[in-house]
Design an enzyme around this catalytic site. Structure first.
Site, PDB file in Angstrom:
ATOM      1  N   LYS A 141       8.845  -0.193  -7.265  1.00 24.09           N
ATOM      2  CA  LYS A 141       8.074  -1.140  -8.068  1.00 24.09           C
ATOM      3  C   LYS A 141       8.586  -1.125  -9.497  1.00 24.09           C
ATOM      4  O   LYS A 141       9.194  -0.155  -9.970  1.00 24.09           O
ATOM      5  CB  LYS A 141       6.578  -0.810  -8.045  1.00 24.09           C
ATOM      6  CG  LYS A 141       6.188   0.591  -8.573  1.00 24.09           C
ATOM      7  CD  LYS A 141       6.093   0.708 -10.079  1.00 24.09           C
ATOM      8  CE  LYS A 141       5.688   2.110 -10.524  1.00 24.09           C
ATOM      9  NZ  LYS A 141       5.824   2.324 -11.981  1.00 24.09           N
ATOM     10  N   ASP A 187      -0.418   5.097  -7.833  1.00 23.25           N
ATOM     11  CA  ASP A 187       0.544   4.065  -7.459  1.00 23.25           C
ATOM     12  C   ASP A 187       0.674   3.876  -5.956  1.00 23.25           C
ATOM     13  O   ASP A 187       1.317   2.926  -5.502  1.00 23.25           O
ATOM     14  CB  ASP A 187       1.934   4.398  -8.024  1.00 23.25           C
ATOM     15  CG  ASP A 187       2.031   4.222  -9.529  1.00 23.25           C
ATOM     16  OD1 ASP A 187       1.107   3.628 -10.118  1.00 23.25           O
ATOM     17  OD2 ASP A 187       3.033   4.674 -10.113  1.00 23.25           O
TER      18      ASP A 187
END
Length: 300
Positions: free
Chosen positions: A10, A137
């Site tokens: 990401k 996350d």
């Protein structure tokens, strides 16, 4: 039998950070974009839980029960009253300790792989609940695409994306500890009035339109000053990418990977070549996004 899950890296196109909470965490407005650098996590039945890892910087990956992939297997097994007797193999391609959620990706990948292997049929909501327990996350690594994370980043709202965004990522010569970067953020903010984190509507609109220029004007990272304080050489990498024509340059998450938004794939190649020639980073990769989250690619 084995199951393999592919899971993406990401980039944080916005990371707004609030003041430290009593529990030590920080409230965030964290806009994630999944990009096409992937780890693959394969789980196979075994006599006991063990982990192996191969790929770039695999020697830096812990192979004990502190690894998020191991913790994911143990968490699901505990909920189902079974033994986490699997061999977890991680094929690394996401930079290690690079601020691109490689460890979180492995946790999400192992969770989905174990759920598939064991036939535990966990609901999406339960998988996301376990992900949130593992780390801030991890839920996004399961979801992929683009999303706004609030709370510690684990509460997700999926965002629309109207096009493909092209990125260059420059890997630094050493890692940065995420807890150390947050501690430095707190040190730099000491005595200051830190506003509550708010997602940028301009940025969300830019994603929805697929407009790289508008996105470039809106990207931000409140952890960047802390990362630069601990790793001042990153400023040279950011400058080299801007000089090469990147629309935007920022530290990815807690760093030390730096991310450069470009208009198209050809511009990404140009920026990547310039960064490689600059001598300001260890390796350079190009990738585009959004891409899907954790996905079973082999086994069933």
């Amino acid at each position: 039998m084995s199951v393999t899950v592919r899971v993406p890296a990401k980039v944080n196109v916005q990371l707004a950070v609030g003041a430290a909470r009593p529990d030590g965490f920080h409230d965030l407005a964290n806009v994630f974009l999944a990009v096409g650098l992937h780890d693959e996590v394969t789980v196979t039945p075994a006599d006991e839980l063990r982990i192996t890892c191969a790929g770039p910087d695999a020697g830096q990956v812990p192979l004990d029960r502190t690894n998020l992939a191991a913790r994911a297997a143990l968490a699901l097994a505990e909920r189902r009253g079974i033994e986490a007797a699997v061999h977890i193999h991680i094929a690394k391609d996401i930079p290690v300790a690079g601020g691109m959620a490689g460890g979180s990706a492995d946790g999400a990948g192992a969770l989905l792989a174990c759920d598939t292997l064991w036939g535990t049929n966990a609901s999406r909501a339960e998988l996301l609940e376990i992900c949130a327990e593992l780390g801030s996350d991890v839920p996004f690594s399961l979801v992929g695409g683009a999303a706004l994370g609030t709370g510690r980043g684990e509460k997700l709202r999926v965002l629309d994306v109207g096009g493909t965004f092209h990125w260059v990522f420059a890997m630094a010569g050493r890692g940065l500890s995420t807890p150390a970067v947050f501690r430095e953020f707190d040190r730099l903010a000491e005595g200051l009035d830190v506003p509550g984190p708010v997602a940028s509507q301009e940025l969300i609109d830019a994603l929805a339109k697929g407009d790289p220029d508008a996105l470039a004007a809106a990207v931000s990272n409140d952890l960047q000053p802390a990362a630069l304080s601990l790793f001042p050489e990153l400023a040279d990498t950011l400058a080299a990418g801007r000089t090469a024509g990147a629309l935007a340059a920022l530290v990815s998450g807690s760093g030390p990977t730096t991310a450069f938004l470009t208009r198209d794939p050809e511009a990404a190649v140009k920026v990547a070549e310039a960064l490689t020639a600059s001598g300001t980073c260890r390796t350079v990769r190009t990738a585009s996004g959004p891409v899907p989250g954790a996905t079973v690619v082999a086994g069933s």
